[in-house]
Design a protein around this motif. Structure first.
Motif, mmCIF file in Angstrom:
data_model
loop_
_atom_site.group_PDB
_atom_site.id
_atom_site.type_symbol
_atom_site.label_atom_id
_atom_site.label_comp_id
_atom_site.label_asym_id
_atom_site.label_seq_id
_atom_site.Cartn_x
_atom_site.Cartn_y
_atom_site.Cartn_z
ATOM 1 N N GLN A 294 4.791 4.262 5.526
ATOM 2 C CA GLN A 294 5.195 3.181 4.476
ATOM 3 C C GLN A 294 5.625 3.830 3.096
ATOM 4 O O GLN A 294 4.561 4.700 2.611
ATOM 5 C CB GLN A 294 4.503 2.080 4.340
ATOM 6 N N ASP A 295 6.604 3.977 2.528
ATOM 7 C CA ASP A 295 6.766 4.828 1.077
ATOM 8 C C ASP A 295 6.254 3.760 0.055
ATOM 9 O O ASP A 295 5.411 2.827 0.398
ATOM 10 C CB ASP A 295 8.262 5.185 1.061
ATOM 11 N N ASP A 296 6.657 4.230 -1.135
ATOM 12 C CA ASP A 296 6.030 3.665 -2.369
ATOM 13 C C ASP A 296 6.398 2.339 -2.637
ATOM 14 O O ASP A 296 6.066 1.599 -3.389
ATOM 15 C CB ASP A 296 6.131 4.696 -3.456
ATOM 16 N N LYS A 297 7.692 2.185 -2.040
ATOM 17 C CA LYS A 297 8.440 0.811 -2.193
ATOM 18 C C LYS A 297 8.130 -0.160 -1.215
ATOM 19 O O LYS A 297 8.413 -1.316 -1.132
ATOM 20 C CB LYS A 297 9.770 1.109 -2.237
ATOM 21 N N GLU A 299 8.765 0.318 2.120
ATOM 22 C CA GLU A 299 9.657 0.450 2.988
ATOM 23 C C GLU A 299 9.343 1.498 4.165
ATOM 24 O O GLU A 299 8.604 2.439 3.976
ATOM 25 C CB GLU A 299 11.103 0.796 2.603
#
Length: 437
Positions: A294-297, A299
């Motif tokens: 899971q990325d910083d946004k 997603e």
């Protein structure tokens, strides 16, 4: 195997090839009770082999508690009738029943392991999996959710190719629903993030805290039941392997996003720490470790983060096992018979720090929760195992001290006339409030 590695390499260049694998305490469903101390038994779902013993698939129980008088010995062997292409197994969330599938006959065998953990009993056989599911073939991963078992299919009964589904059952063995994998012609609302939406399936894992379920992809019945050497020389067959990982909404069972993970991503292993929002998989064809994170946004993304061995030499990664502290990933490679330890403290930059040859061929690796004991088995698929003297069939137990693996005992499944040792699950008296007999 009875073919040259150069032939195998050439075949890979034509399309793809793959192997299958799975299983252990650190890779089980988060909904399931864990054995955090000493396990008493290892249950080995074993393929029957022609000319070996009774030739039937069977659940073999081995005593692995060093304090037991039966340590290192087979204490039970329960044959189920015929050869079904025994493959994977797993427990219900209450860990009282072990479900075990057959990739060829599509039967699912349900064993009671709670009444007497040393002697499992076959209590039910599901024989209408294909009909109930709407045509799903090849029950593979069996994964516990609360009161449910979700089962990944590998194929279908229309063309025996790789398009398939997830099938959901109650713990009592009653069919509930079928969820087909998204494809180019029916994405079912999912986002296609790259080139592929092949509808293939293999493993399933969940991160409940993120409402996340992931599935990987393999190949269909027409390939996994074919002789390995014959398949390698069939250019069309070599094109029929999966290249995707799918993100699902865990609660609704709806596909959300399809990731390109080329090269047949097999086992999925998710981190345990609540702050670690990522899972790993490995690709059999391209010998890479992939990170689903899971990325910083917020997603979810997929990224290849490491090579396994020397990909040009085709080591063929099969089973993987993550440690309970999220610092180690064990990776088995079938062709060279090795197990490799990767330091995954930085999940974006795994580093191989150890390797050891286990046998002429190796498939499964299972770790105790504390990481001090590792177990290995040999068989992939009946028609894919190596031939002749290299067709070693074994169950091996090792200790791990942080620096080296030391073999504790080994059981020769050929010599003991048991068959092809495949997937492992752990048992313990303490799970059921029992004391060793």
């Amino acid at each position: 195997m009875n073919f040259k590695l150069s032939t195998f390499t050439a075949a890979l260049l034509l399309g793809s090839a793959s192997l299958s694998a799975s299983a252990d305490e650190t890779c089980a469903s988060p909904y399931m009770a864990k054995i955090t101390g000493q396990e008493d038994f290892v249950y080995i779902w074993t393929l029957g082999a022609e000319g070996v013993g009774d030739e039937q698939d069977k659940l073999v129980t081995v005593d692995v508690n060093p304090k037991s008088k039966q340590y290192g010995k087979v204490v039970a062997s329960l044959s189920v009738g015929g050869r079904n292409e025994a493959h994977h197994s797993d427990f219900t969330d209450d860990r009282r029943f072990l479900w075990a599938g057959g990739l060829d006959t599509n039967k699912i065998f349900i064993f009671d392991v709670a009444t007497d953990p040393a002697k499992p009993k076959l209590t039910k056989t599901i024989t209408d999996f294909v009909a109930k599911s709407g045509g799903v073939v090849g029950p593979h991963s069996l994964y516990a959710l609360p009161g449910r078992m979700v089962i990944t299919g590998l194929s279908n009964n229309k063309d025996h190719g790789g398009r398939t589904a997830i099938v959901e059952y109650s713990n009592a063995g009653d069919y509930i629903a079928t969820y087909w994998l998204p494809t180019d012609d029916n994405l079912q609302g999912a986002i296609k993030s790259g080139k592929y939406a092949d509808g293939y399936n293999y493993d399933v894992r969940a991160l409940p805290r993120k409402n996340l379920m992931l599935t990987s992809s393999f190949t269909g019945w027409s390939n996994y039941m074919m002789d390995f050497g014959k398949m390698l020389n069939d250019q069309e067959a070599m094109k029929r392997f999966g290249n995707t990982v799918v993100q699902w909404d865990l609660h609704s069972r709806q596909p959300k996003k399809v990731f390109d993970v080329p090269g047949a991503p097999l086992e999925i292993r998710c981190a345990w720490d609540k702050a670690h929002n990522y899972c790993f998989t490995s690709t059999a064809l391209t010998s890479k470790i992939w990170l689903i994170y899971q990325d910083d946004k917020g997603e979810w993304q997929a990224k290849d983060v490491a090579d396994i061995g020397e990909p040009a030499k085709i080591p063929l990664p099969v089973d993987i096992s993550i440690s309970s502290d999220d610092k180690t990933l064990w990776v088995n490679t079938f062709m060279d018979g090795k197990t490799r330890r990767f330091d995954i403290s930085d999940p974006f930059h795994p580093k191989q720090v150890f390797e050891q040859k286990i046998g002429a061929q190796v498939n499964m690796v299972s770790s105790s929760w504390d990481g001090k004991r590792l177990y290995y088995t040999s068989s992939l698929l009946a028609n894919w195992d190596k031939k002749g003297a290299d067709n070693e069939q074994y169950f091996k137990a090792y200790s791990w001290d942080g620096d080296k693996l030391t073999e504790q005992f080994s059981i020769d499944f050929n010599k003991e006339k048991l068959g092809r040792a495949h997937q492992m699950r752990f048992g313990a008296y303490a799970l059921y409030g029992k004391a060793p007999k």
